[in-house]
Motif scaffolding. Structure first.
Motif, PDB file in Angstrom:
ATOM      1  N   LYS A  26       0.836  -1.199   0.000  1.00 61.50           N
ATOM      2  CA  LYS A  26       0.000   0.000   0.000  1.00 61.50           C
ATOM      3  C   LYS A  26       0.870   1.249   0.000  1.00 61.50           C
ATOM      4  O   LYS A  26       1.972   1.255   0.499  1.00 61.50           O
ATOM      5  CB  LYS A  26      -0.895   0.023   1.246  1.00 61.50           C
ATOM      6  CG  LYS A  26      -1.740  -1.214   1.389  1.00 61.50           C
ATOM      7  CD  LYS A  26      -2.932  -1.150   0.496  1.00 61.50           C
ATOM      8  CE  LYS A  26      -3.903  -2.234   0.850  1.00 61.50           C
ATOM      9  NZ  LYS A  26      -4.145  -3.193  -0.141  1.00 61.50           N
ATOM     10  N   THR A  69       5.999  -3.949   3.497  1.00 59.51           N
ATOM     11  CA  THR A  69       4.834  -4.601   4.091  1.00 59.51           C
ATOM     12  C   THR A  69       5.084  -4.918   5.563  1.00 59.51           C
ATOM     13  O   THR A  69       4.239  -4.666   6.427  1.00 59.51           O
ATOM     14  CB  THR A  69       4.489  -5.890   3.322  1.00 59.51           C
ATOM     15  OG1 THR A  69       4.146  -5.543   1.980  1.00 59.51           O
ATOM     16  CG2 THR A  69       3.322  -6.622   3.955  1.00 59.51           C
ATOM     17  N   ALA A  73       3.318  -3.329   9.004  1.00 58.46           N
ATOM     18  CA  ALA A  73       2.748  -4.181  10.054  1.00 58.46           C
ATOM     19  C   ALA A  73       3.327  -3.815  11.417  1.00 58.46           C
ATOM     20  O   ALA A  73       2.623  -3.834  12.431  1.00 58.46           O
ATOM     21  CB  ALA A  73       3.016  -5.649   9.738  1.00 58.46           C
ATOM     22  N   THR A  77      -1.246  -2.176  13.495  1.00 57.74           N
ATOM     23  CA  THR A  77      -2.239  -2.688  12.567  1.00 57.74           C
ATOM     24  C   THR A  77      -3.574  -2.827  13.273  1.00 57.74           C
ATOM     25  O   THR A  77      -3.631  -3.290  14.402  1.00 57.74           O
ATOM     26  CB  THR A  77      -1.791  -4.072  12.045  1.00 57.74           C
ATOM     27  OG1 THR A  77      -0.506  -3.940  11.452  1.00 57.74           O
ATOM     28  CG2 THR A  77      -2.737  -4.625  11.032  1.00 57.74           C
ATOM     29  N   SER A  78      -4.620  -2.447  12.575  1.00 63.39           N
ATOM     30  CA  SER A  78      -5.960  -2.657  13.113  1.00 63.39           C
ATOM     31  C   SER A  78      -6.311  -4.138  12.982  1.00 63.39           C
ATOM     32  O   SER A  78      -5.668  -4.875  12.220  1.00 63.39           O
ATOM     33  CB  SER A  78      -6.975  -1.818  12.337  1.00 63.39           C
ATOM     34  OG  SER A  78      -7.117  -2.316  11.014  1.00 63.39           O
ATOM     35  N   ARG A  80      -8.888  -5.365  11.539  1.00 63.24           N
ATOM     36  CA  ARG A  80      -9.338  -5.581  10.153  1.00 63.24           C
ATOM     37  C   ARG A  80      -8.139  -5.750   9.223  1.00 63.24           C
ATOM     38  O   ARG A  80      -8.108  -6.631   8.367  1.00 63.24           O
ATOM     39  CB  ARG A  80     -10.194  -4.403   9.697  1.00 63.24           C
ATOM     40  CG  ARG A  80     -10.723  -4.508   8.305  1.00 63.24           C
ATOM     41  CD  ARG A  80     -11.882  -5.492   8.251  1.00 63.24           C
ATOM     42  NE  ARG A  80     -11.635  -6.434   7.182  1.00 63.24           N
ATOM     43  CZ  ARG A  80     -12.070  -7.663   7.115  1.00 63.24           C
ATOM     44  NH1 ARG A  80     -12.824  -8.146   8.062  1.00 63.24           N
ATOM     45  NH2 ARG A  80     -11.808  -8.441   6.118  1.00 63.24           N
ATOM     46  N   ALA A  81      -7.129  -4.891   9.380  1.00 64.33           N
ATOM     47  CA  ALA A  81      -5.940  -4.977   8.536  1.00 64.33           C
ATOM     48  C   ALA A  81      -5.193  -6.283   8.786  1.00 64.33           C
ATOM     49  O   ALA A  81      -4.667  -6.892   7.844  1.00 64.33           O
ATOM     50  CB  ALA A  81      -5.033  -3.775   8.773  1.00 64.33           C
ATOM     51  N   ASP A  84      -7.059  -8.992   6.976  1.00 62.29           N
ATOM     52  CA  ASP A  84      -6.799  -8.874   5.535  1.00 62.29           C
ATOM     53  C   ASP A  84      -5.407  -9.407   5.193  1.00 62.29           C
ATOM     54  O   ASP A  84      -5.220 -10.087   4.189  1.00 62.29           O
ATOM     55  CB  ASP A  84      -6.935  -7.430   5.071  1.00 62.29           C
ATOM     56  CG  ASP A  84      -8.372  -6.939   5.093  1.00 62.29           C
ATOM     57  OD1 ASP A  84      -9.296  -7.786   5.154  1.00 62.29           O
ATOM     58  OD2 ASP A  84      -8.566  -5.709   5.051  1.00 62.29           O
ATOM     59  N   HIS A  85      -4.440  -9.089   6.040  1.00 62.09           N
ATOM     60  CA  HIS A  85      -3.072  -9.559   5.808  1.00 62.09           C
ATOM     61  C   HIS A  85      -3.016 -11.086   5.869  1.00 62.09           C
ATOM     62  O   HIS A  85      -2.407 -11.732   5.002  1.00 62.09           O
ATOM     63  CB  HIS A  85      -2.120  -8.950   6.843  1.00 62.09           C
ATOM     64  CG  HIS A  85      -0.732  -9.493   6.748  1.00 62.09           C
ATOM     65  ND1 HIS A  85       0.126  -9.142   5.731  1.00 62.09           N
ATOM     66  CD2 HIS A  85      -0.067 -10.381   7.517  1.00 62.09           C
ATOM     67  CE1 HIS A  85       1.267  -9.788   5.893  1.00 62.09           C
ATOM     68  NE2 HIS A  85       1.171 -10.548   6.972  1.00 62.09           N
TER      69      HIS A  85
END
Length: 103
Positions: A26, A69, A73, A77-78, A80-81, A84-85
């Motif tokens: 991202k 990445t 991290a 990190t939330s 949700r993240a 997703d990861h």
């Protein structure tokens, strides 16, 4: 790694410096880039080269994506993240397993 291997890696890094990062990384580059030399065991580097070749990206871009990445991290990190990861890693492992089933 021989001196020639280092020179080749440096040339590849310079040639790839303006290439876009892998899609799973991202954000965009901001500011000046720093070159950092890293020692890796031959076997690990050979595996990285194979993965990069399979993905059709330069080794330096693949490693840069992995480092950025991991850094993201580490910065926090939330939930949700994190989910997703993990989902992305599970998909990556599925793809690796599928390739090894074919080989």
């Amino acid at each position: 790694m021989s001196k020639r291997d280092v020179e080749i890696a440096q040339a590849e890094s310079e040639a790839a410096r303006d290439m876009p990062l892998p899609e799973d990384v991202k954000g965009q580059r901001r500011g000046r880039s720093i070159v950092q030399s890293v020692r890796l065991p031959e076997r690990a580097y050979a595996d990285i080269e194979r993965i990069a070749n399979d993905a059709g990206v330069p080794v330096s871009a693949l490693i840069r994506g992995w480092v950025l990445t991991a850094l993201a991290a580490e910065r926090g990190t939330s939930l949700r993240a994190a989910i997703d990861h993990l989902a992305g890693e599970a998909e990556r492992l599925r793809q690796l397993a599928a390739r090894s089933d074919v080989a």
